[in-house]
Design a protein around this motif. Structure first.
Motif, PDB file in Angstrom:
ATOM      1  N   VAL A  96       3.497  -1.226   3.903  1.00 20.98           N
ATOM      2  CA  VAL A  96       2.919   0.085   3.623  1.00 20.98           C
ATOM      3  C   VAL A  96       4.055   1.078   3.468  1.00 20.98           C
ATOM      4  O   VAL A  96       5.019   1.065   4.235  1.00 20.98           O
ATOM      5  CB  VAL A  96       1.953   0.534   4.744  1.00 20.98           C
ATOM      6  CG1 VAL A  96       2.623   0.521   6.105  1.00 20.98           C
ATOM      7  CG2 VAL A  96       1.388   1.916   4.449  1.00 20.98           C
ATOM      8  N   PHE A 141      -5.195   0.974   6.653  1.00 25.56           N
ATOM      9  CA  PHE A 141      -4.024   0.516   5.904  1.00 25.56           C
ATOM     10  C   PHE A 141      -3.675  -0.913   6.313  1.00 25.56           C
ATOM     11  O   PHE A 141      -3.442  -1.782   5.462  1.00 25.56           O
ATOM     12  CB  PHE A 141      -2.808   1.411   6.197  1.00 25.56           C
ATOM     13  CG  PHE A 141      -2.913   2.823   5.710  1.00 25.56           C
ATOM     14  CD1 PHE A 141      -3.992   3.260   4.943  1.00 25.56           C
ATOM     15  CD2 PHE A 141      -1.925   3.737   6.019  1.00 25.56           C
ATOM     16  CE1 PHE A 141      -4.076   4.580   4.502  1.00 25.56           C
ATOM     17  CE2 PHE A 141      -1.993   5.045   5.575  1.00 25.56           C
ATOM     18  CZ  PHE A 141      -3.071   5.466   4.822  1.00 25.56           C
ATOM     19  N   LEU A 155       0.862  -1.182   0.000  1.00 28.57           N
ATOM     20  CA  LEU A 155       0.000   0.000   0.000  1.00 28.57           C
ATOM     21  C   LEU A 155       0.897   1.231   0.000  1.00 28.57           C
ATOM     22  O   LEU A 155       1.897   1.268   0.722  1.00 28.57           O
ATOM     23  CB  LEU A 155      -0.907  -0.009   1.222  1.00 28.57           C
ATOM     24  CG  LEU A 155      -1.901   1.135   1.419  1.00 28.57           C
ATOM     25  CD1 LEU A 155      -3.131   0.639   2.182  1.00 28.57           C
ATOM     26  CD2 LEU A 155      -1.263   2.314   2.194  1.00 28.57           C
ATOM     27  N   CYS A 176       0.831   5.633   0.143  1.00 28.22           N
ATOM     28  CA  CYS A 176       0.044   6.831   0.453  1.00 28.22           C
ATOM     29  C   CYS A 176       1.015   8.004   0.486  1.00 28.22           C
ATOM     30  O   CYS A 176       1.819   8.133   1.408  1.00 28.22           O
ATOM     31  CB  CYS A 176      -0.667   6.677   1.795  1.00 28.22           C
ATOM     32  SG  CYS A 176      -1.730   8.076   2.222  1.00 28.22           S
TER      33      CYS A 176
END
Length: 270
Positions: A154, A144, A125, A127
């Motif tokens: 992440v 998340f 993931l 971001c």
């Protein structure tokens, strides 16, 4: 640091930020790099995620989709992008079709605090420059973790602030739109991930990325003033007001009040 905003105000902030990032003014000032460090820092983040062909990646607050398309092209992964702005999602889809990546990259409207994805559906993931704008960061970090498979990673890049917070001229709704008003120290972001059950793997400072972005925005304003002032007017850009904001941002970077960080964390294997 102030308490988390209430639900109604938080929804207003999210809607305002999503709408702002879909405007012509933001596109004009930022070009293709919607976050400090641009695609060069995205590539560094991707490398830290140890991506492998065929893996599934979730891009939270995907914006115009440049990161999602880069990951699909350079790492042969399948990417789902989520963004709160309907216009932004439509634009990202159109750009992805033009790039011939519609079979590997998809976008949908969704809230980072209520991700429209199944549990444990992703190997990674990302971001970028968005966690600081989410009103309830604790919930977002938990989302998340929920989206990741055991062993998944992440990767976050985001604006940071000194513990004493922002100078007054950079606070308020303008700061929200500029992705800084509710930014936190890097240790706070890392703690959010830890509290969500993720294990930190890497933390890097990239403060100069913000300084470069400020310089690039100022250069773009000057270019348009000389070559196409009508585009600034059509987009509703007040060049002098933006310059005042950039001066304040540059001073904050030089003083160490504002920085930029890269974080990578892993969801422990079951």
């Amino acid at each position: 640091m102030s308490a988390e905003p209430g639900p109604a105000w938080a929804d207003d902030v999210k809607a305002c930020c999503a709408a702002a990032y879909g405007t012509d003014a933001v596109a004009l000032l930022l070009g293709t790099a919607y976050h400090p460090g641009g695609l060069a820092l995205t590539r560094r983040l991707a490398g830290a995620l140890s991506l492998a062909p065929g893996q599934r990646v979730l891009d939270v607050a995907a914006g115009p989709g440049a990161t999602a398309r880069l990951l699909a092209l350079e790492h042969e992964v399948l990417v789902d992008g989520v963004d709160l702005g309907e216009h932004t999602v439509l634009s990202a889809r159109e750009a992805t079709v033009r790039a011939g990546l519609a079979e590997r990259v998809a976008f949908r409207v969704g809230d980072a605090e209520q991700l429209p994805v199944t549990d444990a559906g992703y190997d990674a993931l990302v971001c970028e420059c968005a966690l600081c704008t989410f009103p309830d960061k604790t919930v977002a970090a938990a989302e998340f973790a929920r989206a990741l498979r055991p062993g998944g990673r992440v990767g976050i890049t985001d604006v940071t602030v000194a513990p004493e917070g922002l100078p007054a001229e950079l606070a308020g709704i303008t700061g929200w739109v500029a992705c800084i008003a509710d930014a936190r120290p890097s240790a706070d972001y890392e703690q959010l991930l830890v509290d969500a059950g993720l294990r930190p793997l890497r933390r890097e400072r990239h403060d100069t990325a913000i300084a470069r972005m400020v310089d690039e925005i100022e250069a773009r304003i000057g270019m348009f003033e000389m070559t196409a002032p009508e585009r600034l007017a059509a987009a509703g850009v007040d060049a002098e007001a933006v310059r005042g904001y950039l001066v304040a941002a540059r001073r904050a970077v030089e003083a160490g009040t504002i920085g930029y960080t890269l974080l990578v964390a892993e969801k422990p294997a079951a």
